[in-house]
Design a protein around this motif. Structure first.
Motif, PDB file in Angstrom:
ATOM      1  N   ARG A 141       1.877  -1.493  -0.470  1.00 28.84           N
ATOM      2  CA  ARG A 141       1.918  -2.799  -1.240  1.00 28.84           C
ATOM      3  C   ARG A 141       2.865  -3.856  -0.526  1.00 28.84           C
ATOM      4  NH1 ARG A 141       1.738  -7.420  -1.455  1.00 28.84           N
ATOM      5  NH2 ARG A 141       1.036  -8.411  -3.396  1.00 28.84           N
ATOM      6  N   GLU A 142       3.987  -2.944  -0.211  1.00 25.48           N
ATOM      7  CA  GLU A 142       5.065  -3.806   0.569  1.00 25.48           C
ATOM      8  C   GLU A 142       4.638  -4.419   1.831  1.00 25.48           C
ATOM      9  OE1 GLU A 142      10.024  -3.638   1.304  1.00 25.48           O
ATOM     10  OE2 GLU A 142       8.892  -1.969   0.294  1.00 25.48           O
ATOM     11  N   ILE A 143       4.159  -3.454   2.622  1.00 24.24           N
ATOM     12  CA  ILE A 143       3.699  -3.550   4.079  1.00 24.24           C
ATOM     13  C   ILE A 143       2.235  -4.554   4.210  1.00 24.24           C
ATOM     14  CG2 ILE A 143       2.775  -1.598   4.434  1.00 24.24           C
ATOM     15  CD1 ILE A 143       5.023  -3.298   6.767  1.00 24.24           C
ATOM     16  N   ALA A 144       1.641  -4.498   3.172  1.00 23.77           N
ATOM     17  CA  ALA A 144      -0.007  -4.971   3.215  1.00 23.77           C
ATOM     18  C   ALA A 144       0.052  -6.580   3.916  1.00 23.77           C
ATOM     19  CB  ALA A 144      -0.431  -4.770   1.946  1.00 23.77           C
ATOM     20  N   PRO A 145       1.036  -7.498   3.155  1.00 20.28           N
ATOM     21  CA  PRO A 145       0.971  -8.590   3.617  1.00 20.28           C
ATOM     22  C   PRO A 145       1.047  -8.914   5.320  1.00 20.28           C
ATOM     23  CG  PRO A 145       2.427  -8.565   1.941  1.00 20.28           C
ATOM     24  CD  PRO A 145       2.014  -7.237   2.216  1.00 20.28           C
ATOM     25  N   PHE A 146       1.431  -7.860   5.924  1.00 22.62           N
ATOM     26  CA  PHE A 146       1.383  -8.067   7.436  1.00 22.62           C
ATOM     27  C   PHE A 146      -0.182  -8.212   7.930  1.00 22.62           C
ATOM     28  CE2 PHE A 146       0.728  -5.440  11.391  1.00 22.62           C
ATOM     29  CZ  PHE A 146       1.865  -5.909  12.362  1.00 22.62           C
ATOM     30  N   ILE A 147      -0.976  -7.719   7.256  1.00 15.82           N
ATOM     31  CA  ILE A 147      -2.353  -7.921   7.661  1.00 15.82           C
ATOM     32  C   ILE A 147      -2.642  -9.392   7.796  1.00 15.82           C
ATOM     33  CG2 ILE A 147      -4.969  -7.728   6.906  1.00 15.82           C
ATOM     34  CD1 ILE A 147      -3.960  -5.162   5.351  1.00 15.82           C
TER      35      ILE A 147
END
Length: 283
Positions: A199-205
């Motif tokens: 969830r922490e890395i998902a905004p990378f999309i």
């Protein structure tokens, strides 16, 4: 709030309302509702007397049976959330599989002028036959005046528009903007299954999509696509399934840009075993 599980009872209730002149909006969902769904419901309420919200995890649109089993089912919480929007102008329809499919849990075959073979259709065999089957059946049951779909599933939105056109279904399809978390992640029922790390890395999309949009102004579609793939090669927690820049009407990948056409970038990414999709308008 009126809650129905039986299609005949719902159809009869809606027919009585329409006989009195009420306009009916419709938001089909698979439950696990979030703010993105509520934005569709609110749009529907602003344009209709009542809104029907269906809550049904449709088995025929899952190519991955494990994903079907794990898909979140939170009916009580969904109804409670809808009541925060309106307790009198929303009708829910939460049928059983038997109520929808009787004894034949199978998809019809659909042709959408080739839209079904692109992107999601290429990676999820039979997916859009399942989508067409359930949406067409729900339209037959609810008989809405307007139906609301989020642009996060932009390909699905275009396919449903084509379904309505080809089958002469008397409903107006309304596309609604993608609803995002503050960090940019597109709202999805699957987000609830992400691990804290994913969830922490998902905004990378979405950040990558925004950067791709900026690059699209000066670079070719091929150069932008290659750049996106390189970004994900550096990102060990996310696995890129596809990134495609396509014409919004035909959904065909762009080879040479034209100022007379509109384009969108589409992406599918795995965060562990959770598959996330997103898209962004480029021009």
């Amino acid at each position: 709030m009126k809650n129905f599980q039986n299609k005949t009872e719902l159809s009869n209730y809606i027919s009585a309302l329409k006989a009195k002149g009420s306009s009916i909006g419709f938001v089909p969902t698979m439950g696990a509702l979030h703010k993105g769904h509520l934005s569709l419901v609110n749009k529907g309420l602003s344009e209709n007397d009542l809104v029907v919200v269906s809550i049904f995890v449709n088995p025929t649109q899952f190519d991955n049976k494990d994903d079907l089993v794990k898909y979140p089912r939170t009916l009580d919480a969904d109804i409670a959330l809808l009541k925060t929007v309106s307790n009198h102008k929303i009708i829910t329809y939460a049928p059983s599989v038997e109520d929808i499919y009787d004894d034949n849990i199978a998809s019809e075959s659909f042709f959408y002028d080739g839209l079904e073979h692109k992107m999601e259709g290429a990676f999820r065999q039979g997916h859009f036959d399942g989508v067409g089957t359930i949406v067409k059946r729900l339209f037959e049951i609810v008989k809405p005046d307007f139906a609301y779909f989020g642009e996060k599933d932009f390909q699905q939105l275009q396919i449903i528009r084509k379904l309505v056109e080809l089958h002469h279904i008397p409903v107006t399809i309304v596309g609604c903007p993608i609803h995002r978390a503050k960090d940019g992640l597109a709202m999805s029922s699957r987000n609830a299954r992400l691990t804290p790390e994913h969830r922490e890395i998902a905004p990378f999309i979405y950040k990558t999509l925004e950067a791709a949009k900026a690059k699209f102004g000066t670079k070719s579609a091929k150069e932008v696509t290659e750049w996106v793939y390189m970004q994900f090669e550096k990102q060990s927690l996310l696995e890129l399934e596809y990134f495609i820049i396509a014409d919004i009407t035909t959904l065909k990948p762009v080879k040479r840009k034209s100022t007379k056409k509109s384009y969108r970038a589409f992406i599918a990414v795995y965060a562990g075993d959770i598959r996330l999709i997103d898209n962004i308008a480029l021009n």
